[in-house]
Design a protein around this motif. Structure first.
Motif, mmCIF file in Angstrom:
data_model
loop_
_atom_site.group_PDB
_atom_site.id
_atom_site.type_symbol
_atom_site.label_atom_id
_atom_site.label_comp_id
_atom_site.label_asym_id
_atom_site.label_seq_id
_atom_site.Cartn_x
_atom_site.Cartn_y
_atom_site.Cartn_z
ATOM 1 N N LEU A 23 0.832 -1.208 0.000
ATOM 2 C CA LEU A 23 0.000 0.000 0.000
ATOM 3 C C LEU A 23 0.867 1.259 0.000
ATOM 4 N N ARG A 36 -5.994 3.840 2.284
ATOM 5 C CA ARG A 36 -5.725 3.253 3.604
ATOM 6 C C ARG A 36 -7.003 3.388 4.415
ATOM 7 N N ASP A 39 -5.924 -0.952 7.826
ATOM 8 C CA ASP A 39 -4.598 -1.547 8.049
ATOM 9 C C ASP A 39 -4.666 -2.948 8.642
ATOM 10 N N CYS A 46 -7.995 -0.990 0.056
ATOM 11 C CA CYS A 46 -6.647 -1.053 -0.519
ATOM 12 C C CYS A 46 -6.512 -2.127 -1.593
ATOM 13 N N CYS A 58 -2.677 -3.583 2.041
ATOM 14 C CA CYS A 58 -2.254 -3.183 3.382
ATOM 15 C C CYS A 58 -1.681 -4.353 4.170
#
Length: 155
Positions: A23, A36, A39, A46, A58
């Motif tokens: 990413l 994003r 995460d 992503c 990510c």
């Protein structure tokens, strides 16, 4: 470490840190469609294609992408714009933040299964977070796009 990969049809060789996630690498290369969100590989924002299969950037070290073909929405402009118009027509792009991930996953679905059922569409898009809509607009947009592509093929 040095890696080589193909990004949106262009071969790149870059020096990267071992802990760089895909990413961050993609955004540093100007691929701002890759968003994003969480995460934690839970929201789908992503999503990119690695060797034509959807992956969550990510959760992938860029070193694991070395030698592979990576495609972002920037590399699928015509197809993404065509499909995006169907999502917009249904009012399903309220804030637009989820659109790139949603579009990438919908395109992956249609490449894999050109005539999916409603249940197959819902299953394929289950990992895409959209906080603005109830997903019905996206579902209708996908169904309308599939019908349009089918009519084009028959014409």
């Amino acid at each position: 470490m040095e890696i080589t990969l193909t990004l949106n049809g262009k071969k790149l060789t870059r020096s990267v840190e071992a802990d760089t996630i895909l990413l961050d690498f993609l955004r540093n290369e100007g691929c701002y469609s890759v968003k994003r969100g969480c995460d934690t590989t839970n929201c789908g924002l992503c999503t990119v294609f690695m060797d034509d299969m959807p992956v969550l950037s990510c959760g992938l070290l860029v070193a694991r992408a070395a030698g592979h073909k990576i495609t972002t929405m920037e590399g699928l402009q015509k197809e993404a714009a065509e499909f995006g118009a169907f999502i917009a027509d249904q009012g399903a792009e309220q804030c637009g933040f989820c659109n790139p991930g949603m579009i990438m996953n919908a395109l992956a679905l249609m490449h894999e299964n050109p005539e999916p059922t409603e249940e197959e569409i819902k299953e394929f898009l289950a990992g895409n977070l959209c906080r603005c809509s109830g997903y019905e607009g996206q579902l209708r947009g996908i169904q309308n796009f599939i019908a349009w592509k089918k009519a084009q093929a028959q014409a």
